[in-house]
Design a protein around this motif. Structure first.
Motif, PDB file in Angstrom:
ATOM      1  N   GLU A   1       0.698  -1.020   0.101  1.00 13.45           N
ATOM      2  CA  GLU A   1       0.160  -0.323   0.242  1.00 13.45           C
ATOM      3  C   GLU A   1       0.891   1.587  -0.260  1.00 13.45           C
ATOM      4  OE1 GLU A   1      -1.134   0.614   4.467  1.00 13.45           O
ATOM      5  OE2 GLU A   1      -1.779  -1.077   3.904  1.00 13.45           O
ATOM      6  N   HIS A   2       1.741   1.210   1.019  1.00 11.41           N
ATOM      7  CA  HIS A   2       2.994   2.734   0.087  1.00 11.41           C
ATOM      8  C   HIS A   2       3.816   2.523  -0.804  1.00 11.41           C
ATOM      9  CE1 HIS A   2       3.091   1.409   4.608  1.00 11.41           C
ATOM     10  NE2 HIS A   2       2.834   2.924   4.974  1.00 11.41           N
ATOM     11  N   ILE A   3       3.570   2.001  -1.859  1.00  9.46           N
ATOM     12  CA  ILE A   3       3.923   2.480  -3.237  1.00  9.46           C
ATOM     13  C   ILE A   3       3.407   1.861  -4.580  1.00  9.46           C
ATOM     14  CG2 ILE A   3       6.135   0.287  -2.114  1.00  9.46           C
ATOM     15  CD1 ILE A   3       5.929  -1.382  -4.159  1.00  9.46           C
ATOM     16  N   LYS A   4       3.485   2.730  -5.253  1.00  4.69           N
ATOM     17  CA  LYS A   4       3.017   2.508  -6.439  1.00  4.69           C
ATOM     18  C   LYS A   4       3.447   2.116  -7.973  1.00  4.69           C
ATOM     19  CE  LYS A   4       5.504   5.981  -9.644  1.00  4.69           C
ATOM     20  NZ  LYS A   4       5.313   7.089 -10.364  1.00  4.69           N
ATOM     21  N   GLU A   5       2.379   1.237  -8.662  1.00  4.61           N
ATOM     22  CA  GLU A   5       2.761   0.199  -9.614  1.00  4.61           C
ATOM     23  C   GLU A   5       3.397   0.193 -10.437  1.00  4.61           C
ATOM     24  OE1 GLU A   5       0.804  -3.914 -10.333  1.00  4.61           O
ATOM     25  OE2 GLU A   5      -0.094  -2.259  -9.552  1.00  4.61           O
ATOM     26  N   GLY A   6       4.276  -0.651 -10.059  1.00  5.81           N
ATOM     27  CA  GLY A   6       6.159  -0.908 -11.211  1.00  5.81           C
ATOM     28  C   GLY A   6       6.858   0.057 -10.431  1.00  5.81           C
ATOM     29  N   ALA A   7       6.991   0.640  -9.064  1.00  4.29           N
ATOM     30  CA  ALA A   7       8.101   1.668  -8.258  1.00  4.29           C
ATOM     31  C   ALA A   7       9.820   0.129  -8.335  1.00  4.29           C
ATOM     32  CB  ALA A   7       7.302   1.855  -7.473  1.00  4.29           C
ATOM     33  N   VAL A   8      10.317   1.537  -8.379  1.00  2.00           N
ATOM     34  CA  VAL A   8      11.556   0.424  -8.539  1.00  2.00           C
ATOM     35  C   VAL A   8      12.117   0.221  -7.094  1.00  2.00           C
ATOM     36  CG1 VAL A   8      14.399   0.420  -8.550  1.00  2.00           C
ATOM     37  CG2 VAL A   8      12.702   1.435 -10.461  1.00  2.00           C
ATOM     38  N   VAL A   9      11.870  -0.408  -5.841  1.00  2.00           N
ATOM     39  CA  VAL A   9      12.622  -0.498  -4.757  1.00  2.00           C
ATOM     40  C   VAL A   9      13.931  -0.837  -4.277  1.00  2.00           C
ATOM     41  CG1 VAL A   9      11.358  -1.507  -2.067  1.00  2.00           C
ATOM     42  CG2 VAL A   9       9.824  -0.936  -4.141  1.00  2.00           C
ATOM     43  N   ILE A  10      14.300   0.560  -3.296  1.00  2.00           N
ATOM     44  CA  ILE A  10      15.759  -0.337  -2.874  1.00  2.00           C
ATOM     45  C   ILE A  10      16.095  -0.533  -1.325  1.00  2.00           C
ATOM     46  CG2 ILE A  10      18.459   0.504  -2.961  1.00  2.00           C
ATOM     47  CD1 ILE A  10      17.199  -0.111  -5.536  1.00  2.00           C
ATOM     48  N   ASP A  11      15.625  -1.363  -0.553  1.00  2.00           N
ATOM     49  CA  ASP A  11      15.314  -1.979   0.951  1.00  2.00           C
ATOM     50  C   ASP A  11      17.278  -1.877   1.501  1.00  2.00           C
ATOM     51  OD1 ASP A  11      14.316  -2.523   3.206  1.00  2.00           O
ATOM     52  OD2 ASP A  11      13.720  -4.213   2.361  1.00  2.00           O
ATOM     53  N   VAL A  12      17.681  -0.837   2.043  1.00  3.47           N
ATOM     54  CA  VAL A  12      18.568  -1.291   2.821  1.00  3.47           C
ATOM     55  C   VAL A  12      18.740  -1.583   3.754  1.00  3.47           C
ATOM     56  CG1 VAL A  12      20.681   0.899   3.944  1.00  3.47           C
ATOM     57  CG2 VAL A  12      18.888   1.220   1.424  1.00  3.47           C
ATOM     58  N   GLY A  13      17.380  -1.864   4.238  1.00  7.88           N
ATOM     59  CA  GLY A  13      17.816  -2.359   6.288  1.00  7.88           C
ATOM     60  C   GLY A  13      17.804  -3.610   5.746  1.00  7.88           C
ATOM     61  N   VAL A  14      18.537  -3.678   7.162  1.00  8.16           N
ATOM     62  CA  VAL A  14      18.854  -5.525   7.652  1.00  8.16           C
ATOM     63  C   VAL A  14      18.653  -5.650   8.870  1.00  8.16           C
ATOM     64  CG1 VAL A  14      20.678  -6.915   7.879  1.00  8.16           C
ATOM     65  CG2 VAL A  14      20.644  -5.410   5.867  1.00  8.16           C
ATOM     66  N   ASN A  15      17.755  -6.318   8.990  1.00  8.08           N
ATOM     67  CA  ASN A  15      16.982  -6.221  10.345  1.00  8.08           C
ATOM     68  C   ASN A  15      16.866  -8.103  10.656  1.00  8.08           C
ATOM     69  OD1 ASN A  15      15.846  -3.306  11.011  1.00  8.08           O
ATOM     70  ND2 ASN A  15      14.974  -4.601   9.064  1.00  8.08           N
TER      71      ASN A  15
END
Length: 295
Positions: free
Chosen positions: A223-237
């Motif tokens: 729900e937080h992103i738009k269709e087709g967005a590039v998502v870069i996840d930096v988190g390491v939990n």
């Protein structure tokens, strides 16, 4: 259709091959062996693991690597003296003090004591200032790794709406500045979200490129992103461990929820993480070349 995976493992491997070739060239043509010293204070298991990985990578690439391990009770003055000694040692072109340090040591005092020319983490105020001005400098490793991921997967940032979740000095602030600049990997319109942002989803849903570095496991949902967005996840939990004691890791992005809506996405692990150590090696080679006037 599931998102295209952006493999930091594969891209880092390609860059490491390039670094290895450059290190061999420097040795053959200029009798120059890039050198990195890592300083570890205390016996934190995670820090020990990080330092081992950095030294192992350096050795594989032909970079001279030395680890100095000090007891947790080492005083700030003793650590400062060691840093000054390494500053003067021409064998070492890069100095890395592994964080976090014991609570009785002021981290800023230590990081600021490292010579800017040997600051391969890119944390010294001189390098931070040059970054802000768009001047050549040693860039912080994770932001530099993000730019490489985007460039090598042919994702254009020029004119893109980029939203960054997180405003740390290590990731959020520098990547925001780099993506604003008139340079490859820049020319973006950048929004930075943080803990005081009202209606974060309003901003993140506008992003062509969403970079998440908040340190909160699985906070970003479909729900937080738009269709087709590039998502870069930096988190390491670390969210648990297996029966065998192996850590179970999660990013800041709920991968399972987002993967069918994003256009491209980095996994955790195997996304941004491998790029960070690779950029440390790249910075060490750059520092060595600068030291002898090859840059």
């Amino acid at each position: 259709m599931p998102a295209t995976l952006i493999s930091g493992v594969a891209i880092a491997a390609t860059i490491r091959d390039e670094i290895s070739i450059e290190v061999s060239r420097l040795k053959d043509q200029h009798s120059l062996i890039p050198g990195l010293v890592t300083i570890l204070v205390g016996d934190d298991p995670a820090s020990q693991s990080y330092v081992r990985a950095k030294n192992a990578t350096a050795r594989v690439l032909g970079i001279h690597s030395q680890q100095i391990t000090l007891p947790a009770h080492t005083s700030e003055s003793e650590l400062l003296q060691l840093v000054h000694t390494c500053n003067r040692d021409s064998v070492f072109h890069g100095i890395l003090v592994q964080l976090p340090l014991p609570s009785h040591i002021n981290e800023a005092n230590i990081l600021f004591a490292i010579s800017p020319e040997k600051d391969v983490d890119g944390f010294h105020p001189v390098n931070v200032g040059k970054l802000m001005l768009g001047e050549p400098c040693l860039l912080p490793c994770t932001p530099q790794g993000i730019l490489e991921l985007l460039e090598r997967t042919n994702i254009s940032t020029s004119g893109a709406e980029v939203v960054i979740v997180g405003r740390s000095n290590i990731v959020g602030k520098p990547i925001a500045n780099l993506m604003l600049q008139k340079r490859p990997g820049g020319n973006a319109t950048v929004t930075v979200c943080h803990t005081r942002t009202r209606d974060m989803a309003f901003h993140t849903r506008r992003a062509d490129i969403l970079i998440v570095a908040a340190g909160v496991a699985n906070m970003i949902k479909a729900e937080h992103i738009k269709e087709g967005a590039v998502v870069i996840d930096v988190g390491v939990n670390r969210i648990g461990q297996t029966a065998g004691g192996k850590a179970i890791l999660a990013g800041d992005v709920d991968f399972a929820d987002v993967v069918n809506k994003a256009g491209s996405i980095t996994p955790v692990p195997g996304g941004v993480g491998p790029m960070t150590i690779t950029m440390l090696m790249k910075n060490t080679v750059q520092a060595a070349k600068q030291a002898v006037g090859l840059l």
